[in-house]
Scaffold this motif. Structure first.
Motif, PDB file in Angstrom:
ATOM      1  N   ALA A  80      31.009  49.853  49.671  1.00 48.52           N
ATOM      2  CA  ALA A  80      32.478  49.892  49.677  1.00 48.52           C
ATOM      3  C   ALA A  80      33.076  48.805  48.782  1.00 48.52           C
ATOM      4  CB  ALA A  80      32.982  49.751  51.109  1.00 48.52           C
ATOM      5  N   VAL A  81      32.545  47.581  48.852  1.00 51.99           N
ATOM      6  CA  VAL A  81      33.138  46.486  48.071  1.00 51.99           C
ATOM      7  C   VAL A  81      33.013  46.776  46.576  1.00 51.99           C
ATOM      8  CG1 VAL A  81      32.896  44.044  47.477  1.00 51.99           C
ATOM      9  CG2 VAL A  81      32.787  44.764  49.872  1.00 51.99           C
ATOM     10  N   GLU A  82      31.824  47.219  46.176  1.00 55.07           N
ATOM     11  CA  GLU A  82      31.596  47.518  44.750  1.00 55.07           C
ATOM     12  C   GLU A  82      32.556  48.617  44.279  1.00 55.07           C
ATOM     13  OE1 GLU A  82      27.678  49.063  44.037  1.00 55.07           O
ATOM     14  OE2 GLU A  82      28.393  50.103  42.240  1.00 55.07           O
ATOM     15  N   VAL A  83      32.709  49.652  45.120  1.00 55.91           N
ATOM     16  CA  VAL A  83      33.565  50.775  44.725  1.00 55.91           C
ATOM     17  C   VAL A  83      35.028  50.342  44.677  1.00 55.91           C
ATOM     18  CG1 VAL A  83      34.405  53.056  45.446  1.00 55.91           C
ATOM     19  CG2 VAL A  83      31.969  52.530  45.528  1.00 55.91           C
ATOM     20  N   ARG A  84      35.448  49.545  45.690  1.00 52.47           N
ATOM     21  CA  ARG A  84      36.846  49.072  45.685  1.00 52.47           C
ATOM     22  C   ARG A  84      37.123  48.226  44.443  1.00 52.47           C
ATOM     23  NH1 ARG A  84      39.591  50.320  50.000  1.00 52.47           N
ATOM     24  NH2 ARG A  84      38.591  50.482  52.031  1.00 52.47           N
ATOM     25  N   ALA A 123      39.793  49.090  41.745  1.00 50.19           N
ATOM     26  CA  ALA A 123      40.913  48.159  41.572  1.00 50.19           C
ATOM     27  C   ALA A 123      41.029  47.708  40.124  1.00 50.19           C
ATOM     28  CB  ALA A 123      40.711  46.957  42.489  1.00 50.19           C
ATOM     29  N   TRP A 124      39.905  47.302  39.571  1.00 46.35           N
ATOM     30  CA  TRP A 124      39.943  46.779  38.197  1.00 46.35           C
ATOM     31  C   TRP A 124      40.275  47.886  37.197  1.00 46.35           C
ATOM     32  CZ3 TRP A 124      36.294  42.196  36.829  1.00 46.35           C
ATOM     33  CH2 TRP A 124      36.334  41.242  37.874  1.00 46.35           C
ATOM     34  N   THR A 125      39.713  49.090  37.429  1.00 46.45           N
ATOM     35  CA  THR A 125      40.000  50.211  36.524  1.00 46.45           C
ATOM     36  C   THR A 125      41.475  50.591  36.610  1.00 46.45           C
ATOM     37  OG1 THR A 125      37.765  51.035  36.854  1.00 46.45           O
ATOM     38  CG2 THR A 125      39.345  52.585  35.938  1.00 46.45           C
ATOM     39  N   ALA A 126      41.995  50.654  37.837  1.00 44.96           N
ATOM     40  CA  ALA A 126      43.406  51.015  38.024  1.00 44.96           C
ATOM     41  C   ALA A 126      44.312  49.953  37.408  1.00 44.96           C
ATOM     42  CB  ALA A 126      43.694  51.174  39.512  1.00 44.96           C
ATOM     43  N   GLU A 160      43.916  44.894  48.167  1.00 45.92           N
ATOM     44  CA  GLU A 160      44.235  44.259  49.445  1.00 45.92           C
ATOM     45  C   GLU A 160      42.985  44.010  50.311  1.00 45.92           C
ATOM     46  OE1 GLU A 160      46.667  42.749  50.505  1.00 45.92           O
ATOM     47  OE2 GLU A 160      48.554  43.494  49.687  1.00 45.92           O
ATOM     48  N   PRO A 161      42.127  45.046  50.514  1.00 48.77           N
ATOM     49  CA  PRO A 161      40.941  44.800  51.347  1.00 48.77           C
ATOM     50  C   PRO A 161      39.989  43.774  50.740  1.00 48.77           C
ATOM     51  CG  PRO A 161      41.307  47.156  51.050  1.00 48.77           C
ATOM     52  CD  PRO A 161      42.210  46.449  50.088  1.00 48.77           C
ATOM     53  N   LEU A 162      40.112  43.530  49.421  1.00 47.83           N
ATOM     54  CA  LEU A 162      39.199  42.593  48.765  1.00 47.83           C
ATOM     55  C   LEU A 162      39.605  41.129  48.983  1.00 47.83           C
ATOM     56  CD1 LEU A 162      38.493  44.475  45.407  1.00 47.83           C
ATOM     57  CD2 LEU A 162      36.981  44.248  47.379  1.00 47.83           C
ATOM     58  N   GLU A 163      40.780  40.906  49.575  1.00 47.27           N
ATOM     59  CA  GLU A 163      41.170  39.510  49.843  1.00 47.27           C
ATOM     60  C   GLU A 163      40.133  38.842  50.738  1.00 47.27           C
ATOM     61  OE1 GLU A 163      44.969  38.907  51.648  1.00 47.27           O
ATOM     62  OE2 GLU A 163      44.708  36.724  51.734  1.00 47.27           O
ATOM     63  N   LYS A 164      39.656  39.616  51.725  1.00 45.61           N
ATOM     64  CA  LYS A 164      38.632  39.057  52.614  1.00 45.61           C
ATOM     65  C   LYS A 164      37.223  39.398  52.145  1.00 45.61           C
ATOM     66  CE  LYS A 164      41.360  38.772  56.841  1.00 45.61           C
ATOM     67  NZ  LYS A 164      41.584  39.296  58.183  1.00 45.61           N
ATOM     68  N   ALA A 165      37.025  40.668  51.748  1.00 46.18           N
ATOM     69  CA  ALA A 165      35.654  41.110  51.462  1.00 46.18           C
ATOM     70  C   ALA A 165      35.217  40.804  50.034  1.00 46.18           C
ATOM     71  CB  ALA A 165      35.548  42.621  51.705  1.00 46.18           C
ATOM     72  N   GLY A 166      36.164  40.560  49.146  1.00 48.22           N
ATOM     73  CA  GLY A 166      35.812  40.433  47.743  1.00 48.22           C
ATOM     74  C   GLY A 166      35.505  39.002  47.329  1.00 48.22           C
ATOM     75  N   ASN A 167      35.598  38.750  46.019  1.00 50.02           N
ATOM     76  CA  ASN A 167      35.293  37.407  45.506  1.00 50.02           C
ATOM     77  C   ASN A 167      36.572  36.756  44.948  1.00 50.02           C
ATOM     78  OD1 ASN A 167      35.757  38.572  42.992  1.00 50.02           O
ATOM     79  ND2 ASN A 167      33.568  38.997  42.653  1.00 50.02           N
ATOM     80  N   ASP A 168      36.410  35.581  44.362  1.00 49.68           N
ATOM     81  CA  ASP A 168      37.584  34.825  43.908  1.00 49.68           C
ATOM     82  C   ASP A 168      38.292  35.515  42.746  1.00 49.68           C
ATOM     83  OD1 ASP A 168      37.475  32.733  45.780  1.00 49.68           O
ATOM     84  OD2 ASP A 168      35.735  31.911  44.733  1.00 49.68           O
ATOM     85  N   ASP A 200      38.621  38.707  42.417  1.00 49.20           N
ATOM     86  CA  ASP A 200      39.454  39.743  43.050  1.00 49.20           C
ATOM     87  C   ASP A 200      40.769  39.122  43.542  1.00 49.20           C
ATOM     88  OD1 ASP A 200      37.423  41.638  42.724  1.00 49.20           O
ATOM     89  OD2 ASP A 200      36.469  41.044  44.609  1.00 49.20           O
ATOM     90  N   ARG A 201      40.660  37.896  44.065  1.00 51.61           N
ATOM     91  CA  ARG A 201      41.870  37.238  44.614  1.00 51.61           C
ATOM     92  C   ARG A 201      42.859  36.872  43.500  1.00 51.61           C
ATOM     93  NH1 ARG A 201      37.615  34.754  47.478  1.00 51.61           N
ATOM     94  NH2 ARG A 201      37.267  36.029  49.330  1.00 51.61           N
ATOM     95  N   VAL A 202      42.340  36.531  42.326  1.00 52.87           N
ATOM     96  CA  VAL A 202      43.233  36.246  41.198  1.00 52.87           C
ATOM     97  C   VAL A 202      44.019  37.516  40.837  1.00 52.87           C
ATOM     98  CG1 VAL A 202      43.329  35.630  38.756  1.00 52.87           C
ATOM     99  CG2 VAL A 202      41.766  34.416  40.297  1.00 52.87           C
ATOM    100  N   LEU A 203      43.306  38.652  40.781  1.00 52.23           N
ATOM    101  CA  LEU A 203      43.992  39.908  40.449  1.00 52.23           C
ATOM    102  C   LEU A 203      45.016  40.271  41.529  1.00 52.23           C
ATOM    103  CD1 LEU A 203      41.158  42.199  39.051  1.00 52.23           C
ATOM    104  CD2 LEU A 203      42.900  40.939  37.791  1.00 52.23           C
ATOM    105  N   LEU A 204      44.628  40.065  42.791  1.00 56.70           N
ATOM    106  CA  LEU A 204      45.560  40.362  43.880  1.00 56.70           C
ATOM    107  C   LEU A 204      46.801  39.471  43.765  1.00 56.70           C
ATOM    108  CD1 LEU A 204      46.257  41.797  46.510  1.00 56.70           C
ATOM    109  CD2 LEU A 204      44.855  40.123  47.743  1.00 56.70           C
ATOM    110  N   ALA A 205      46.585  38.200  43.437  1.00 54.47           N
ATOM    111  CA  ALA A 205      47.720  37.280  43.281  1.00 54.47           C
ATOM    112  C   ALA A 205      48.664  37.771  42.185  1.00 54.47           C
ATOM    113  CB  ALA A 205      47.198  35.877  42.947  1.00 54.47           C
ATOM    114  N   GLU A 206      48.103  38.253  41.093  1.00 54.19           N
ATOM    115  CA  GLU A 206      48.949  38.731  39.990  1.00 54.19           C
ATOM    116  C   GLU A 206      49.777  39.943  40.421  1.00 54.19           C
ATOM    117  OE1 GLU A 206      46.286  39.340  36.726  1.00 54.19           O
ATOM    118  OE2 GLU A 206      45.949  37.194  36.435  1.00 54.19           O
TER     119      GLU A 206
END
Lengths: 334, 193
Positions: free
Chosen positions: A253-257, A261-264, A278-286, A288-294
């Protein structure tokens, strides 16, 4: 019908037989090797000669079975059929009517033309029939491949296609029909550098054949998501990601998300990427969090700042760290 | 399989060159080898002769086995080849006069014996119609009731292959039995009974 109870109807081995085998074994072990072999060999030779004289004219009518083990081998099946094998299977039939159940590897059959010989090579994926020719059948991860050196063969694929193959046609491939084998074929094609249309065709067949929710179905969806994304078919790739994440078995799931996310984010923007980020805030890496912040910076700068600070305190590489610092400065300048 | 079979200690000694251990190994594995020859060969094959041949192959070549743990798989391979040779030669016996029949079962009268023999004939024919790989997995998993892992170890194939082969083998076996006119309850109709 219960197979186990049916099999129990077979008579057990004769209990006294073990004692007889053991006695014979002890006798054989006690005899010197020369005596042990020379006498039976002479007897066998005489017996074979007598049997040959008595029954030779009828040999060709007798059905027989030959197991073909792994490793290169040649089998002169009859005066009109010669087999060269490198693989595993079983041949059964008579001199001129022969069927070979082929499991794996390559078999080359030489059949003398105009002798009325019927020969068929059968696998899960194909049935290859011939009357007088030289041809090869190879079963591997790509499927069952038939090539003809001389003459013409009829190929019937289990998947439905059928037709004749001649030397001019090159190689004819019957695709696997089981989902796991289609997955293996897709991986083999990718390793060989096949074009994306060929890989995607195999993956489409696999997804259609697999049971939704099964692990194989999920793996096929993930492979197709990557293949479609690589081919620029973004919406379809995102649809595969959604189908995978919506199923019951999602070990990746994490790899697919992350891929979704990155492709979208790259081609469709934050609105499409955010449900995966959003789900990658907890399950993903740093990263992912930079992209979420943007993506959340405009509506929620406080959360974006917190995400960036957490990412910078983590394990970003220099490129991502620089991007996070730039984002943070932009937020502070607001 | 290898961890529980009593012959594994003998296998270790035989591989180390202990000639006496070879006989002990043969004795320990004789029931298994004899049963394999009987079940994989069918009624047309001389199971006793085949089992003897397998044991003699074992005597000559056991030291080519790399580790004791590989011995069961190696022995099954030897058994497979010997039985295949015996099956190939079995047709010759059709020309040798003399009956080939089952032993009468002590607990059954002649009627029951005839019925049991007919039921067994159907199962033998169904097994004989299967490719060798499917026949082997049915014998190991269904008749000898070994686990999939044990069968995979003996056959030298992945567990997934054993499972898929077993599934196909069961379907083919059922079809082969039903093709002989056996009703759904699996009881063959015996004329006169």
């Amino acid at each position: 019908m219960d197979v186990r109870s049916e099999l129990q109807k077979l008579p057990p081995p004769d209990p006294a037989g073990e004692a007889r085998v053991w006695a014979k074994y002890r006798e054989s072990r006690a005899q010197p090797a020369r005596v042990r072999w020379v006498v039976p060999a002479l007897g066998l030779g005489l017996l074979a000669a007598a049997a040959a004289i008595a029954v030779l004219p009828r040999l060709g009518d007798a059905p027989r079975t030959v197991a073909i083990d792994d490793g290169a081998a040649a089998e002169q099946w009859s005066d009109v059929v010669h087999l060269e094998t490198e693989g595993r299977g079983e041949a059964r039939g008579t001199d001129r009517d022969l069927e070979i159940a082929w499991e794996s590897g390559t078999i080359t059959a030489h059949v003398t033309p105009n002798t009325g010989t019927h020969l068929a090579v059968v696998t899960d994926e194909a049935r290859v029939e011939v009357v007088g020719t030289v041809f090869s059948v190879t079963r591997d991860k790509l499927g069952v491949r038939t090539s003809v050196a001389k003459g013409r063969v009829k190929v019937e694929c289990t998947s439905g296609e059928s037709g004749y193959v001649t030397p001019e046609d090159g190689e004819r491939t019957c695709l696997p029909v089981r989902p796991a084998l289609l997955l293996a074929r897709a991986d083999a094609l990718t390793d060989l550098g096949a074009d994306s249309a060929t890989v995607l065709d195999t993956l489409d067949r696999g997804v259609a054949a697999a049971t939704p929710g099964s692990l194989v179905h999920g793996e096929l969806l993930v492979r197709r998501m990557h293949a479609r994304g690589d081919a620029g078919r973004i919406d379809e790739a995102l649809a595969d990601a959604g189908a995978y994440l919506g199923s019951s078995e999602t070990p990746r799931a994490v790899e697919v998300r992350r891929y979704a996310a990155w492709t979208a984010m790259a081609s469709r923007g934050c609105a499409v990427a955010l449900p995966h980020l959003e789900p990658l805030e907890k399950a993903g890496n740093d990263a992912d969090r930079v992209l979420l912040a943007e993506c959340v910076a405009a509506p929620d700068p406080t959360r974006a700042r917190a995400l960036l600070e957490r990412a910078l305190a983590g394990s970003l590489d220099e490129t991502w760290a620089e991007r996070a610092r730039t984002d943070l400065r932009a937020l502070e300048g607001r | 399989m290898t961890a529980t079979h009593p012959g594994i200690g003998y296998a270790r000694a035989a591989l180390a060159g202990d000639d006496a251990a070879i006989d002990a190994l043969a004795k320990a594995w004789l029931p298994t080898v004899y049963a394999w020859c009987h079940r994989l060969g069918g009624p047309g094959v001389d199971a006793e002769g085949a089992a003897h041949d397998v044991l003699m192959v074992m005597c000559r070549k056991v030291q080519s086995v790399r580790t004791p743990e590989q011995f069961p798989s190696w022995l099954f391979g030897a058994c497979r080849r010997v039985v295949a040779n015996h099956r190939r030669k079995a047709w010759l016996r059709r020309w040798v006069p003399g009956p080939i029949g089952d032993r009468p079962h002590p607990d059954r009268g002649p009627e029951r014996s005839a019925q049991a023999r007919q039921a067994a004939d159907i199962v033998w024919k169904a097994l004989d119609a299967l490719p060798a790989g499917q026949r082997e997995v049915l014998v190991l998993c269904e008749l000898e009731e070994r686990s999939g892992s044990e069968a995979a170890e003996i056959l030298g194939v992945p567990l997934g292959t054993v499972k898929s082969r077993l599934r196909v083998a069961k379907q083919a076996f059922r079809a082969a039995v039903e093709a002989q006119g056996v009703p759904a309850d699996g009881t063959p109709a015996v004329e006169g009974f």
